[in-house]
Design an enzyme around this catalytic site. Sequence first.
Site, PDB file in Angstrom:
ATOM      1  N   ASP A  57       0.735  -1.221  -0.138  1.00  0.00           N
ATOM      2  CA  ASP A  57      -0.062   0.118   0.080  1.00  0.00           C
ATOM      3  C   ASP A  57       0.954   1.251  -0.025  1.00  0.00           C
ATOM      4  OD1 ASP A  57      -1.545   2.069   0.453  1.00  0.00           O
ATOM      5  OD2 ASP A  57      -2.414   1.319   2.381  1.00  0.00           O
ATOM      6  N   GLU A 133      32.288   5.154   4.596  1.00  0.00           N
ATOM      7  CA  GLU A 133      32.830   4.882   6.232  1.00  0.00           C
ATOM      8  C   GLU A 133      31.491   5.081   6.934  1.00  0.00           C
ATOM      9  OE1 GLU A 133      35.949   7.299   6.621  1.00  0.00           O
ATOM     10  OE2 GLU A 133      37.206   6.213   5.388  1.00  0.00           O
ATOM     11  N   GLU A 135      29.711   5.506  10.478  1.00  0.00           N
ATOM     12  CA  GLU A 135      29.919   5.868  12.098  1.00  0.00           C
ATOM     13  C   GLU A 135      28.456   5.849  12.490  1.00  0.00           C
ATOM     14  OE1 GLU A 135      33.616   8.832  11.425  1.00  0.00           O
ATOM     15  OE2 GLU A 135      31.727   9.791  12.100  1.00  0.00           O
ATOM     16  N   GLU A 212      35.261   5.095  17.424  1.00  0.00           N
ATOM     17  CA  GLU A 212      35.471   6.314  16.909  1.00  0.00           C
ATOM     18  C   GLU A 212      35.889   7.343  17.914  1.00  0.00           C
ATOM     19  OE1 GLU A 212      35.831   8.603  14.721  1.00  0.00           O
ATOM     20  OE2 GLU A 212      36.039   7.316  13.089  1.00  0.00           O
ATOM     21  N   GLU A 220      32.691   2.802  14.059  1.00  0.00           N
ATOM     22  CA  GLU A 220      32.602   2.774  12.703  1.00  0.00           C
ATOM     23  C   GLU A 220      32.991   1.225  12.158  1.00  0.00           C
ATOM     24  OE1 GLU A 220      34.967   6.194  10.796  1.00  0.00           O
ATOM     25  OE2 GLU A 220      35.916   4.527   9.230  1.00  0.00           O
ATOM     26  N   HIS A 269      31.777   9.614   5.478  1.00  0.00           N
ATOM     27  CA  HIS A 269      32.816   9.896   4.537  1.00  0.00           C
ATOM     28  C   HIS A 269      32.621   9.188   3.474  1.00  0.00           C
ATOM     29  CE1 HIS A 269      34.960  11.655   8.406  1.00  0.00           C
ATOM     30  NE2 HIS A 269      34.064  12.323   8.004  1.00  0.00           N
ATOM     31  N   ARG A 342      41.669  17.658   6.732  1.00  0.00           N
ATOM     32  CA  ARG A 342      40.409  17.012   7.026  1.00  0.00           C
ATOM     33  C   ARG A 342      39.464  18.265   7.341  1.00  0.00           C
ATOM     34  NH1 ARG A 342      43.589  12.551   7.636  1.00  0.00           N
ATOM     35  NH2 ARG A 342      42.445  10.517   7.646  1.00  0.00           N
ATOM     36  N   GLU A 362      37.596  11.378  -1.138  1.00  0.00           N
ATOM     37  CA  GLU A 362      36.802  11.098  -0.103  1.00  0.00           C
ATOM     38  C   GLU A 362      35.960  12.542   0.266  1.00  0.00           C
ATOM     39  OE1 GLU A 362      37.316  10.570   4.671  1.00  0.00           O
ATOM     40  OE2 GLU A 362      39.000  11.085   3.447  1.00  0.00           O
ATOM     41  N   ARG A 364      33.595  14.442   2.562  1.00  0.00           N
ATOM     42  CA  ARG A 364      33.286  14.502   4.064  1.00  0.00           C
ATOM     43  C   ARG A 364      32.000  14.933   4.498  1.00  0.00           C
ATOM     44  NH1 ARG A 364      37.991  13.080   6.437  1.00  0.00           N
ATOM     45  NH2 ARG A 364      37.478  14.278   8.398  1.00  0.00           N
TER      46      ARG A 364
END
Length: 473
Positions: A57, A133, A135, A212, A220, A269, A342, A362, A364
């Site tokens: 539905d 990745e 987390e 982490e 992670e 990431h 970073r 990467e 982020r």
Amino acid sequence: MPSLPKTAEEALKFLKDNKIKWVDLQFTDLPGRLHHITVPASEFTEDSFKTGFGKLDGSSIKGFTMIYESDMVLMPIPQTMAVIPWNEGIARVITQVFWGGGKGRFERDPRHIAEEAEKKQSEEGYISYFGPELEFFIFDKVDLDVATPQSGTGYKIHAREAPWARNGGFLIRYKEGYYPAPPVDQLMDIRVEAINILTDYFGFNIEATHHEVATAGQGEIDFRFSTLADTADKVQTLKYVVKNVAAKHGMIATFMPKPMFGDNGTGMHTHFSLWTKDGKNLMYDPNDEYAELSQIGRYIVGGILEHGRALSAIVSPTTNSYRRLIPGYEAPVYLVWSKSNRSAAIRIPSYYRGMEKAKRLEYRPPDPSCNPYLAFAAILMAALDGIKKKIEPGDPVDENVYHMSEERKKQLKIKELPRSLDEALDELESDNEFLKPVFNSSILNTYIDLKRDEAKTMQQYPHPMELYYYLDA
């Protein structure tokens, strides 16, 4: 370990060999939550893989259909069939959503968008790979008081590792959660149980799991990269498994971006690379001295940065996402790129030199509250737009942007990510042409409407900290 099927015929044999009585038909709604309908395994035949199961539905699913057009069909994808180890005699299979009445594929099925993105890249001679990745936090419990919002709302997190736990044992201080060995890391057993299930029952190739940086049980899990739709399937599967393993232990796993103040939030990431069909990494140039990044790779970076503010509405899709995207917590705020910085939205990992297979970017900003089918498709479309329009990303920024003066940021023409979901939706409304070869107007309009309503609803509730700051006004 059950051998996973690849075809409808193998899936039927899989059900018989594993004595499966019931099958969970799983699908994802527009915001990204997993849903299921359980049917008898005896209903599975070769024909059912062609005609599907008319069980849904659609009017009851967020972002799907209205009540007058609600009959929908779920088409099982054989290679996603897997045993659910915590439910004896039950398997799951991820499905595609179709309109009822033979009207074809449902255009607002998120997996449909991922498949359309794969079709688009194939037409242009490319194949993309994604490696997210994920987390998450694992809490002992969360006391949530929202039963009577008129008289106030609130919550309390119980987490055995946290400084406020007072459990008489080890604790993890704020921002000191990277890689502590047990017994300080008190949740290793749960993470390992989850990755064993992912490996043994769902066919994952796990690359790493660890605690982490945040206190209170942040972890992670990283798995090996794969193609777009398959990686999105794996994201949904990983979240499903981690939540269920935590629940088995009487705990709660959450992929919410920022569940608590004063420590790092939860990101996703996302590693991305683009290849030719004959196996050449288009992002690799061994003669580039900075990061071995090719000119096409720079265009890809340029496209993602150019559309980064609009992408935010899809890859950082909740009001809570923007509590994570603030300076000081390893979350990106600025639309710049770098080799190892970073604080940048895009990082070019450079662990090794001379390795074509390892060259990637990467990205982020994404967090795991996103719909992965939409998020990965949108990232790909921004990358392809960068190649098509030859969008240069500008010079890399190797300074810590968080510590830059406003004058320096203006000098470098550094743009910021949106600061709220509403601002991100404004950007998506004004910058979505790059998505339109894959994202039909129906899904874009419905998605924006849903998220506008979500943001508007959240704005109506007084925040507990507003009472702290303004009660004496």
